[in-house]
Write an enzyme that holds these catalytic residues in place. Structure first.
Site, PDB file in Angstrom:
ATOM      1  N   ASN A  13       0.853  -1.108  -0.072  1.00 47.76           N
ATOM      2  CA  ASN A  13       0.075  -0.012  -0.054  1.00 47.76           C
ATOM      3  C   ASN A  13       0.786   1.203  -0.052  1.00 47.76           C
ATOM      4  O   ASN A  13       1.508   1.707   0.928  1.00 47.76           O
ATOM      5  CB  ASN A  13      -0.845  -0.202   1.190  1.00 47.76           C
ATOM      6  CG  ASN A  13      -1.737   1.241   1.393  1.00 47.76           C
ATOM      7  OD1 ASN A  13      -1.699   2.039   0.404  1.00 47.76           O
ATOM      8  ND2 ASN A  13      -2.302   1.456   2.660  1.00 47.76           N
ATOM      9  N   TRP A  14       0.871   1.896  -1.048  1.00 48.95           N
ATOM     10  CA  TRP A  14       1.867   2.914  -1.242  1.00 48.95           C
ATOM     11  C   TRP A  14       1.329   4.285  -0.548  1.00 48.95           C
ATOM     12  O   TRP A  14       2.192   5.246  -0.383  1.00 48.95           O
ATOM     13  CB  TRP A  14       2.251   3.212  -2.958  1.00 48.95           C
ATOM     14  CG  TRP A  14       2.937   2.079  -3.471  1.00 48.95           C
ATOM     15  CD1 TRP A  14       3.278   0.999  -2.883  1.00 48.95           C
ATOM     16  CD2 TRP A  14       3.563   2.185  -4.710  1.00 48.95           C
ATOM     17  NE1 TRP A  14       4.122   0.336  -3.769  1.00 48.95           N
ATOM     18  CE2 TRP A  14       4.333   1.187  -5.075  1.00 48.95           C
ATOM     19  CE3 TRP A  14       3.844   3.300  -5.959  1.00 48.95           C
ATOM     20  CZ2 TRP A  14       4.944   0.962  -6.140  1.00 48.95           C
ATOM     21  CZ3 TRP A  14       4.388   2.977  -7.155  1.00 48.95           C
ATOM     22  CH2 TRP A  14       4.981   1.840  -7.051  1.00 48.95           C
ATOM     23  N   GLY A 176       2.872   2.363  10.645  1.00 53.06           N
ATOM     24  CA  GLY A 176       3.748   3.486  10.560  1.00 53.06           C
ATOM     25  C   GLY A 176       4.514   4.021  11.756  1.00 53.06           C
ATOM     26  O   GLY A 176       5.081   4.852  11.968  1.00 53.06           O
ATOM     27  N   GLY A 237       3.095  -1.160   4.271  1.00 53.98           N
ATOM     28  CA  GLY A 237       3.140   0.317   3.980  1.00 53.98           C
ATOM     29  C   GLY A 237       4.510   0.818   3.581  1.00 53.98           C
ATOM     30  O   GLY A 237       5.072   0.415   2.517  1.00 53.98           O
ATOM     31  N   GLY A 238       5.359   1.343   4.666  1.00 52.21           N
ATOM     32  CA  GLY A 238       6.526   1.636   4.248  1.00 52.21           C
ATOM     33  C   GLY A 238       7.414   0.706   3.709  1.00 52.21           C
ATOM     34  O   GLY A 238       8.193   1.212   2.896  1.00 52.21           O
TER      35      GLY A 238
HETATM   36  P1  13P Z   1       3.210   0.245   7.563  1.00 52.72           P
HETATM   37  O1  13P Z   1       3.677  -1.022   7.052  1.00 52.72           O
HETATM   38  O2  13P Z   1       4.056   1.665   7.015  1.00 52.72           O
HETATM   39  O3  13P Z   1       3.248   0.208   9.059  1.00 52.72           O
HETATM   40  O4  13P Z   1       1.845   0.626   6.839  1.00 52.72           O
HETATM   41  C1  13P Z   1       0.833  -0.381   6.944  1.00 52.72           C
HETATM   42  C2  13P Z   1      -0.420  -0.132   6.386  1.00 52.72           C
HETATM   43  O5  13P Z   1      -0.958   0.709   6.782  1.00 52.72           O
HETATM   44  C3  13P Z   1      -0.624  -0.879   5.087  1.00 52.72           C
HETATM   45  O6  13P Z   1      -1.905  -0.636   4.827  1.00 52.72           O
END
Ligand code: 13P
Length: 256
Positions: A13-14, A176, A237-238
């Site tokens: 998920n960018w 995050g 995410g990250g």
């Molecule tokens: P992170 O991997 O940056 O914690 O984000 C997770 C997320 O919200 C994926 O949708």
């Protein structure tokens, strides 16, 4: 054994990251990911990068997803994008009900339900997000919150619609923050979600549903998280913005 019956989905998920040229660069770095029938790889990019992502990933093992979809078919909904618009482009997946949308954009269980149904009706695969807040975990009401979300977000779904939906368990406190749920916490929560589905639709349906974990998943912790019996992939995410890290997570899933 039962895990073998399910699709493992590793999705990036960018969020609101990467311009079109930056997307092209990252997707090219990912393009040598080899096809594997057991592990599906998806990149969920900003709307403005969907066409580019579809072109760059053509002929690769990477599938393309959006990060939101409106529930109406069309009409006066300025700024929104419909499921048919995504489908016609060739998009296959869509993130729905992410906690950031619930937190900052007024998304509710009711709208998550409507959006997920609209996506399914159009033939898109929803990556439907649920998860508890930190204060809810601390108040020991995680299970209550997850049960409520699953019931409301999937209200009125047929067994077939439930089976087609990928559920992403994302504890909000782990997103995050670098604070990952322990593999045990992730496994427990995903198992609990499966038990709620089993109560509503029976074991066969529950055993067929892909349930991902999301929240600070990275190259280091992926193997342990993905080894949990009820964790069938990740929503990342990250770490999905760094080619080597995302590839390491995919490798962890493939060799898991
Ligand atoms: P992170 O991997 O940056 O914690 O984000 C997770 C997320 O919200 C994926 O949708």
């Amino acid at each position: 054994m039962k895990k073998d019956l399910r699709r493992v989905v590793i999705a990036g998920n960018w969020k609101m990251n990467k311009t079109r040229s930056e997307s092209t660069e990252l997707l090219k770095q990912l393009s040598d990911i080899s096809a594997n029938n057991d592990v599906i790889v998806v990149t969920c990019v900003p709307f403005t990068n969907l066409e580019t992502a579809l072109a760059v990933t053509k002929g690769t093992a990477i599938k393309v997803g959006a990060q939101n979809v409106h529930f109406e078919k069309n009409g006066a909904f300025t700024g929104e994008i419909s499921a048919d618009m995504l489908k016609e482009l060739g998009v296959e997946y869509v993130v729905i009900g992410h906690s950031e949308r619930r937190q900052y954009f007024g998304e509710t269980d009711e709208t998550v339900n409507l959006r997920t149904k609209a996506a399914l009706d159009a033939g898109l695969i929803p990556l439907m997000c649920v998860g508890e807040l930190l204060e809810e975990r601390e108040a020991c009401i995680t299970e209550e919150v997850l049960a409520r979300q699953i019931k409301l977000d999937m209200a009125g779904f047929t067994a077939d619609q439930v089976k087609k939906t990928v559920i992403a368990y994302e504890p909000v406190w782990a997103i995050g923050t670098g604070k990952t749920a322990t593999a045990e916490q992730a496994g427990e929560a995903c198992g609990f979600i499966r038990s709620v589905i089993a109560k509503l639709h029976g074991n066969d349906v529950a055993n067929a549903v892909t349930i991902q974990y999301g929240g600070s998943m990275n190259a280091k912790n992926a193997t342990e998280l993905l080894a949990q019996a009820d964790v069938d992939g990740g929503l990342i995410g990250g770490a999905s913005l760094i080619a080597d890290d995302f590839k390491a997570i995919i490798n962890a899933a493939v060799s898991g």
